[in-house]
Scaffold this active site. Structure first.
Site, PDB file in Angstrom:
ATOM      1  N   GLY A  37       8.572   6.600  40.872  1.00  0.00           N
ATOM      2  CA  GLY A  37       9.324   6.276  42.085  1.00  0.00           C
ATOM      3  C   GLY A  37       8.394   5.484  42.991  1.00  0.00           C
ATOM      4  N   LYS A  38       8.914   4.402  43.560  1.00  0.00           N
ATOM      5  CA  LYS A  38       8.029   3.516  44.338  1.00  0.00           C
ATOM      6  C   LYS A  38       7.404   4.231  45.530  1.00  0.00           C
ATOM      7  CE  LYS A  38       9.915  -0.829  42.880  1.00  0.00           C
ATOM      8  NZ  LYS A  38       8.675  -1.270  42.236  1.00  0.00           N
ATOM      9  N   ASN A  41       4.688   6.556  44.222  1.00  0.00           N
ATOM     10  CA  ASN A  41       3.562   5.758  43.693  1.00  0.00           C
ATOM     11  C   ASN A  41       2.709   5.210  44.847  1.00  0.00           C
ATOM     12  OD1 ASN A  41       4.617   6.146  41.155  1.00  0.00           O
ATOM     13  ND2 ASN A  41       5.388   4.065  40.911  1.00  0.00           N
ATOM     14  N   GLY A 215       1.367 -11.646  41.633  1.00  0.00           N
ATOM     15  CA  GLY A 215       0.826 -11.201  40.351  1.00  0.00           C
ATOM     16  C   GLY A 215      -0.597 -11.710  40.161  1.00  0.00           C
ATOM     17  N   ASP A 239      -1.823  -3.311  31.777  1.00  0.00           N
ATOM     18  CA  ASP A 239      -0.484  -2.875  32.181  1.00  0.00           C
ATOM     19  C   ASP A 239      -0.326  -3.158  33.676  1.00  0.00           C
ATOM     20  OD1 ASP A 239       1.903  -1.618  32.674  1.00  0.00           O
ATOM     21  OD2 ASP A 239       1.176   0.417  32.320  1.00  0.00           O
ATOM     22  N   ASP A 245       2.789  -1.415  43.786  1.00  0.00           N
ATOM     23  CA  ASP A 245       2.690  -0.121  44.483  1.00  0.00           C
ATOM     24  C   ASP A 245       1.243   0.169  44.875  1.00  0.00           C
ATOM     25  OD1 ASP A 245       5.409   0.289  44.245  1.00  0.00           O
ATOM     26  OD2 ASP A 245       5.242   1.437  42.389  1.00  0.00           O
ATOM     27  N   ARG A 278      -5.441  -0.445  33.710  1.00  0.00           N
ATOM     28  CA  ARG A 278      -5.165   0.885  33.149  1.00  0.00           C
ATOM     29  C   ARG A 278      -3.659   1.094  33.069  1.00  0.00           C
ATOM     30  NH1 ARG A 278      -9.902   3.149  36.833  1.00  0.00           N
ATOM     31  NH2 ARG A 278      -8.291   3.397  38.407  1.00  0.00           N
ATOM     32  N   SER A 284      -3.050   5.009  37.231  1.00  0.00           N
ATOM     33  CA  SER A 284      -3.848   3.773  37.176  1.00  0.00           C
ATOM     34  C   SER A 284      -4.428   3.408  38.539  1.00  0.00           C
ATOM     35  CB  SER A 284      -2.993   2.616  36.663  1.00  0.00           C
ATOM     36  OG  SER A 284      -2.033   2.269  37.618  1.00  0.00           O
TER      37      SER A 284
HETATM   38  P1  ADP Z   1       4.750  -6.239  41.555  1.00  0.00           P
HETATM   39  O1  ADP Z   1       4.045  -5.219  40.719  1.00  0.00           O
HETATM   40  O2  ADP Z   1       5.448  -5.660  42.739  1.00  0.00           O
HETATM   41  O3  ADP Z   1       5.585  -7.223  40.804  1.00  0.00           O
HETATM   42  P2  ADP Z   1       2.672  -8.270  41.664  1.00  0.00           P
HETATM   43  O4  ADP Z   1       2.855  -8.466  40.207  1.00  0.00           O
HETATM   44  O5  ADP Z   1       2.828  -9.438  42.551  1.00  0.00           O
HETATM   45  O6  ADP Z   1       3.572  -7.098  42.258  1.00  0.00           O
HETATM   46  O7  ADP Z   1       1.190  -7.649  41.853  1.00  0.00           O
HETATM   47  C1  ADP Z   1       0.733  -7.117  43.077  1.00  0.00           C
HETATM   48  C2  ADP Z   1      -0.720  -7.471  43.266  1.00  0.00           C
HETATM   49  O8  ADP Z   1      -1.477  -6.910  42.176  1.00  0.00           O
HETATM   50  C3  ADP Z   1      -1.032  -8.950  43.219  1.00  0.00           C
HETATM   51  O9  ADP Z   1      -0.850  -9.541  44.499  1.00  0.00           O
HETATM   52  C4  ADP Z   1      -2.497  -8.951  42.779  1.00  0.00           C
HETATM   53  O10 ADP Z   1      -3.331  -8.708  43.898  1.00  0.00           O
HETATM   54  C5  ADP Z   1      -2.546  -7.760  41.829  1.00  0.00           C
HETATM   55  N1  ADP Z   1      -2.345  -8.224  40.441  1.00  0.00           N
HETATM   56  C6  ADP Z   1      -1.189  -8.226  39.736  1.00  0.00           C
HETATM   57  N2  ADP Z   1      -1.377  -8.773  38.508  1.00  0.00           N
HETATM   58  C7  ADP Z   1      -2.684  -9.102  38.434  1.00  0.00           C
HETATM   59  C8  ADP Z   1      -3.520  -9.703  37.442  1.00  0.00           C
HETATM   60  N3  ADP Z   1      -3.016 -10.098  36.265  1.00  0.00           N
HETATM   61  N4  ADP Z   1      -4.847  -9.884  37.722  1.00  0.00           N
HETATM   62  C9  ADP Z   1      -5.365  -9.493  38.909  1.00  0.00           C
HETATM   63  N5  ADP Z   1      -4.634  -8.935  39.900  1.00  0.00           N
HETATM   64  C10 ADP Z   1      -3.312  -8.735  39.672  1.00  0.00           C
END
Ligand code: ADP
Length: 297
Positions: A37-38, A41, A215, A239, A245, A278, A284
């Site tokens: 759950g967000k 988390n 991301g 992962d 979160d 993780r 994680s």
């Molecule tokens: P959500 O999980 O809500 O889709 P994101 O994928 O945007 O969010 O990830 C949230 C944050 O986690 C990113 O802004 C970044 O700081 C970190 N993050 C996510 N994926 C990666 C990655 N592949 N390498 C390094 N940091 C990451």
């Protein structure tokens, strides 16, 4: 203190050879169950980083309720304002994972959908005292709106998951969407370039500042006319579930400690980057020492 108002779900994860089509039965592997759950988390992420966290939410009156409340408490979250809901099941997420690692997910919100404005009013003291109140979109808008109204400190709104028709609270100090959620909020296609993302985020009015998570591309900070892109830390992810979160929980901790938005966002990027190396959403999430060691390396 940080207040998190939101969801608690029991995640039930089954490996499947392929995702079933309508009418099909697929034999899966052994089920694994994890607290999720967000809301939970993000609360656990903040508590593991040393934040003092009070949670406002609802569980049902089944075994899953005890499991989730105990798990949050064991991580140091104050669970006083997690209410039991008679004759309603606790929220659950049914997650099927195929060999390519692709998920299909059914969320049954159960008790999360029963959280009310009155429940938030019952926690008014905590919300008034919190330096940061953290909200997401897995509980009814009415509860989020009441929490934002009662919040004495910053309101951090993570509009996740993207829900059609969800209405953000009228008062949001910090909006933290990912690309998909930004598209849902603005009714525009998913933006790719920093300029397009900026243009989309600037359509959002009413939020003090916007932090778009990208991301592996990091985050984009927008405050008034100022814009700053913070790249992600270079890691080898295993992962990325729950990265957002971890990010929100860490951002809340750093802001509650009085760091600037830029400092807080960099720190949260470090915590989220570690979390992607993780598996599992809650396990994680890193501890404070890990984040400091990661940044010092
Ligand atoms: P959500 O999980 O809500 O889709 P994101 O994928 O945007 O969010 O990830 C949230 C944050 O986690 C990113 O802004 C970044 O700081 C970190 N993050 C996510 N994926 C990666 C990655 N592949 N390498 C390094 N940091 C990451």
């Amino acid at each position: 203190m940080i207040a998190v108002v939101g969801s608690l779900n029991l995640d039930l994860v089954a490996p499947v050879p392929h995702h079933p089509v309508p009418g099909e039965t697929v034999l899966g592997g052994d089920i694994a169950q994890h607290p999720g759950g967000k809301g939970a988390n993000q609360a656990v992420a903040a508590a593991r980083l040393g934040g003092e966290v009070a949670f406002v939410g609802r569980v049902g009156d089944d075994d899953a309720a005890d499991l989730l409340v105990d798990a949050a408490r064991e991580q140091g979250v104050d669970t006083t304002h997690i209410l039991r809901t008679p004759r309603v099941p606790t929220g659950r997420a049914l997650i099927a994972v195929n060999p390519a690692g692709e998920n299909s997910i059914i969320v049954s919100p159960g008790a999360n959908s029963r959280l009310t404005a009155a429940d938030c009013e019952a926690a008014a003291d905590r919300l008034a005292a919190a330096k940061v109140t953290v909200l997401q979109q897995e509980v009814p808008d009415a509860a989020n709106h009441a929490a934002a109204r009662l919040a004495g400190g910053l309101v951090l709104y993570n509009p996740a998951p993207a829900v059609e028709g969800a209405v953000p609270p009228p008062r949001v100090d910090l909006l933290v969407p990912n690309r998909t959620e930004l598209a849902a909020l603005t009714g525009t296609p998913e933006a790719e370039t920093v300029d397009d993302i900026t243009a989309a985020a600037r359509k959002l009015t009413g939020a003090g500042a916007v932090v778009v998570t990208l991301g592996g591309d990091g985050v984009l900070l927008l405050e008034g006319t100022a814009r700053l892109h913070i790249p992600a830390f270079a890691v080898t992810p295993t992962d990325t579930t729950g990265a957002g979160d971890s990010f929100c929980g860490a951002l809340a901790v750093a802001l509650a400690e009085g760091r600037t938005l830029e400092q807080a966002a960099r720190w949260a990027c470090a915590a989220a980057a570690i979390s992607t190396t993780r598996t599992g959403a809650q396990p994680s999430s890193p501890g404070r020492d890990e984040v400091e060691a990661f940044l010092a390396a």
